[in-house]
Design a protein around this motif. Structure first.
Motif, PDB file in Angstrom:
ATOM      1  N   ALA A 174      -7.724  15.955   9.230  1.00 12.66           N
ATOM      2  CA  ALA A 174      -6.730  17.036   9.169  1.00 12.66           C
ATOM      3  C   ALA A 174      -5.850  16.938   7.929  1.00 12.66           C
ATOM      4  N   GLY A 175      -5.935  15.797   7.216  1.00 12.53           N
ATOM      5  CA  GLY A 175      -5.188  15.653   5.969  1.00 12.53           C
ATOM      6  C   GLY A 175      -3.841  14.983   6.114  1.00 12.53           C
ATOM      7  N   ILE A 176      -3.698  14.052   7.058  1.00 15.62           N
ATOM      8  CA  ILE A 176      -2.392  13.429   7.269  1.00 15.62           C
ATOM      9  C   ILE A 176      -1.934  12.638   6.052  1.00 15.62           C
ATOM     10  N   PHE A 177      -2.859  12.007   5.322  1.00 13.50           N
ATOM     11  CA  PHE A 177      -2.481  11.122   4.225  1.00 13.50           C
ATOM     12  C   PHE A 177      -2.646  11.799   2.864  1.00 13.50           C
ATOM     13  N   GLU A 195      -6.210   7.941   2.376  1.00 14.21           N
ATOM     14  CA  GLU A 195      -7.510   8.177   3.012  1.00 14.21           C
ATOM     15  C   GLU A 195      -7.680   9.677   3.206  1.00 14.21           C
ATOM     16  N   GLN A 196      -8.220  10.317   2.174  1.00 11.67           N
ATOM     17  CA  GLN A 196      -8.435  11.762   2.222  1.00 11.67           C
ATOM     18  C   GLN A 196      -9.930  12.067   2.194  1.00 11.67           C
ATOM     19  N   ASN A 197     -10.284  13.198   2.763  1.00 13.47           N
ATOM     20  CA  ASN A 197     -11.670  13.656   2.699  1.00 13.47           C
ATOM     21  C   ASN A 197     -11.928  14.189   1.296  1.00 13.47           C
ATOM     22  N   PRO A 198     -12.841  13.564   0.526  1.00 13.04           N
ATOM     23  CA  PRO A 198     -13.059  14.015  -0.848  1.00 13.04           C
ATOM     24  C   PRO A 198     -13.597  15.440  -0.936  1.00 13.04           C
ATOM     25  N   ALA A 199     -14.090  15.967   0.169  1.00 14.43           N
ATOM     26  CA  ALA A 199     -14.531  17.366   0.165  1.00 14.43           C
ATOM     27  C   ALA A 199     -13.350  18.323   0.058  1.00 14.43           C
ATOM     28  N   HIS A 238       0.860  -1.180   0.000  1.00 15.60           N
ATOM     29  CA  HIS A 238       0.000   0.000   0.000  1.00 15.60           C
ATOM     30  C   HIS A 238       0.896   1.229   0.000  1.00 15.60           C
ATOM     31  N   LEU A 239       0.765   2.033  -1.038  1.00 12.31           N
ATOM     32  CA  LEU A 239       1.568   3.245  -1.197  1.00 12.31           C
ATOM     33  C   LEU A 239       0.766   4.428  -0.662  1.00 12.31           C
ATOM     34  N   LYS A 240       1.129   4.842   0.539  1.00 12.06           N
ATOM     35  CA  LYS A 240       0.423   5.928   1.228  1.00 12.06           C
ATOM     36  C   LYS A 240       1.459   6.957   1.647  1.00 12.06           C
ATOM     37  N   ASN A 241       1.226   8.215   1.297  1.00 12.83           N
ATOM     38  CA  ASN A 241       2.147   9.294   1.644  1.00 12.83           C
ATOM     39  C   ASN A 241       1.631  10.027   2.875  1.00 12.83           C
ATOM     40  N   ILE A 242       2.527  10.801   3.500  1.00  6.88           N
ATOM     41  CA  ILE A 242       2.170  11.510   4.733  1.00  6.88           C
ATOM     42  C   ILE A 242       2.627  12.956   4.667  1.00  6.88           C
ATOM     43  N   ARG A 243       1.754  13.849   5.121  1.00  6.05           N
ATOM     44  CA  ARG A 243       2.114  15.257   5.293  1.00  6.05           C
ATOM     45  C   ARG A 243       2.710  15.419   6.694  1.00  6.05           C
TER      46      ARG A 243
END
Length: 304
Positions: free
Chosen positions: A243-246, A279-283, A218-223
């Motif tokens: 909060a947008g961690i991913f 896993e981001q909020n599509p909004a 699973h390729l998941k990036n982090i802020r």
């Protein structure tokens, strides 16, 4: 410097539906339907996907919808509960259902994670409240995973264990113990770049050290600023997501070195699914924009 490339006949790019809606927290959702989700996955250039709660449960309907778009199922998720009371039989039964599903859909991999006592779906501090397994619980999860791993192997399938935030197998030390204690022929590793980085460990080093056990990625990036705020503020998993961690590989806001990770996997002849998961909020993060960003990055790095 290595220039070894993936064998494009044996490496497949997929994406999870968690950019279009969230499957742990159903209120992170702006109403995108299944058909739009899978159409945008295909439009972005992916060839497979994991399944989400909006996907049809009828395998004939699902297969028709995916084949129409040139997609196939990469994996089903199965939660295991070997570390809590009276859940062995149900865990094995649920695993067998997932096994039947992925066989019907023509896949090979089943993703599992031990969620006994997990904090990740609860509105509580994620890291502070994750379970620390007792010796007995470690014995139970190891024997349980070997048991269902044998069931998978007997059916020509692969069990891929997903280390996960908020669970008893979260950190590099946890992964080490799991890998040392389980049968390598029965329990393979799902390597999640974002979860191991969020746990405070080095994803590149994990890829180097366990290249022979990694069968699914699973390729998941982090802020990083969000991760630091989450740690400082004792955020829940949901709060971290909101909060947008991913984010996706290829996003300059993320800090994970995917170039080196992908090269390490290629150097070790990785074959299987490379799955983009953000896993981001599509909004706040238009799913198609980020899906295309990730796929374009992967094409640039791998050449296909």
């Amino acid at each position: 410097m290595s220039t070894k490339q993936f064998n494009k006949d044996n490496v497949f790019f997929g994406i999870t539906p968690t950019s279009w809606w969230n499957d742990d927290f159903l209120d992170i959702d702006i109403g995108i339907p299944f058909e739009q989700c899978v159409s945008e996955m295909a439009l972005a250039g992916f060839e497979g996907c994991s399944v989400g709660h909006k996907f049809p449960t009828d395998t004939d309907v699902l297969r028709e919808a995916l084949e129409l778009r040139g997609l196939r199922v990469s994996e089903p998720w199965t939660s295991t509960y070997f570390t809590i009371k009276d859940m062995f039989d149900k865990t094995v039964a649920d695993f067998r259902k997932s096994l039947d599903f992925i066989k019907t859909m023509g896949g090979t991999d089943i993703v599992v994670a031990e969620l006994g006592g997990s904090s990740h779906q609860q509105p509580i501090a994620l890291k502070a409240n994750r379970p620390i397994f007792t010796e007995q619980q470690w014995e139970d999860v190891i024997s349980g995973l070997n048991h269902i791993g044998q069931i998978a192997k007997d059916e020509g399938m692969r069990l891929c264990y997903h280390h996960h935030m908020g669970t008893g197998i979260e950190t590099r030390a946890d992964v080490d113990r799991l890998m040392e204690s389980t049968d390598p022929d029965l329990v393979h590793l799902l390597f999640d770049t974002g979860h191991i980085a969020f746990a405070g460990d080095d994803p590149l080093q994990l890829a180097i050290d366990y290249a022979d056990r990694i069968k699914h990625v699973h390729l998941k990036n982090i802020r990083r600023p969000v991760m630091e705020a989450s740690d400082a503020g004792q955020f829940s998993f949901k709060q971290s997501i909101e909060a947008g961690i991913f984010t996706v590989p290829g996003d300059p806001e993320g800090f994970i070195d995917f170039d080196s990770i992908l090269q390490t996997l290629a150097d070790n002849d990785f074959e299987g699914w490379l799955i983009v998961e953000a896993e981001q909020n599509p909004a706040n993060a238009t799913p198609l924009v980020y899906a295309k960003m990730a796929r374009e990055y992967l094409r640039k790095v791998t050449g296909f």
